[in-house]
Scaffold this active site. Structure first.
Site, PDB file in Angstrom:
ATOM      1  N   SER A 281       0.869  -1.043  -0.026  1.00  0.00           N
ATOM      2  CA  SER A 281       0.082   0.061  -0.133  1.00  0.00           C
ATOM      3  C   SER A 281       0.926   1.413  -0.131  1.00  0.00           C
ATOM      4  CB  SER A 281      -0.808  -0.077   1.291  1.00  0.00           C
ATOM      5  OG  SER A 281      -0.148   0.269   2.566  1.00  0.00           O
TER       6      SER A 281
ATOM      7  N   LYS B 279       0.923   4.743   6.749  1.00  0.00           N
ATOM      8  CA  LYS B 279       0.149   5.470   5.654  1.00  0.00           C
ATOM      9  C   LYS B 279       0.714   7.117   5.850  1.00  0.00           C
ATOM     10  CE  LYS B 279      -2.902   2.244   4.939  1.00  0.00           C
ATOM     11  NZ  LYS B 279      -2.630   1.628   3.783  1.00  0.00           N
TER      12      LYS B 279
END
Length: 241
Positions: free
Chosen positions: A78, A123
């Site tokens: 990701s 993230k």
């Protein structure tokens, strides 16, 4: 002729003077006590001083991991291309202590329990408390407080900033986070309708990822990109334009 002078001089030179005489001073009470304590503890531990040294090193590493730096292994793609599956990063747990707060562009590790799932996630921070984050403008760019952000420097090649449109205002004390590989990232976009609206409480942030340390060929320092440098603070004139 004075025949007694030569042996007298020889005898005198053969004896060390008081200023040249050196004596080793005995260890003081504190040194003796310290050495005695180490010896006593070593006698209690199987393996003696070697085992004791290993235990001290282990405790030091445990304290370091608990309060200062924590290794984190990248579990998914990701955050590609910057962070690849299996990469190990060092998370700076002091980055947001003593009054410091996450900044737009930081890569953070956080506890997603109750928001993303029962695990730790990594993230990139796109919006902080008070920011309005919108996707997308006419050129397909994410806007933060009315300012388009050029994410081409870290976005996964071939990905658009987002295939999911959104227009959110980040509540105070929370963060709006996205993965760099947008087409392969479950992030704030996917949880807009969940409790918390996809926002991550700052209190659940474990720390900032500062270094890739493994593999060695990929080791590097992680810097905050300049893409967010021109984003105005929330509340400034034109922020909601």
């Amino acid at each position: 002729m004075d025949t007694e002078a030569q042996p007298t001089e020889r005898d005198r030179s053969s004896r060390p003077s008081g200023s040249e005489t050196t004596t080793s001073e005995p260890a003081g009470p504190e040194d003796r006590s310290r050495f005695a304590l180490v010896a006593r503890v070593s006698s209690w531990v199987p393996g003696g001083r070697i085992t004791l040294t290993l235990l001290v090193c282990l405790v030091f590493l445990l304290l370091l991991s608990t309060f200062v730096l924590r290794p984190f292994q990248i579990p998914s793609g990701s955050m590609e291309p910057g962070l690849r599956i299996g990469d190990r990063v060092l998370v700076n747990k002091l980055a947001y202590r003593f009054g410091a707060v996450p900044q737009r562009g930081d890569i953070v590790v956080f506890d997603g329990t109750g928001y993303f799932g029962h695990a730790d996630y990594i993230k990139r921070v796109v919006g902080v408390g008070g920011d309005r984050v919108v996707c997308c403008d006419r050129e397909g760019r994410i806007q933060v407080n009315g300012r388009p952000v050029d994410e081409s420097g870290f976005l996964h090649p071939g990905d658009s900033p987002s295939a999911v449109p959104f227009d959110v205002v980040v509540p105070g004390g929370t963060l709006f986070v996205l993965g760099d590989h947008r087409s392969d990232s479950s992030d704030s976009r996917d949880h807009l309708g969940s409790p918390g609206g996809g926002m991550i409480p700052v209190d659940d942030v474990i720390g900032r990822a500062d270094w890739i340390v493994w593999p060695f060929g990929h080791a590097t320092r992680l810097h905050r990109p300049d893409a967010y440098a021109r984003v105005p603070d929330a509340g400034r004139a034109g922020a909601h334009g």
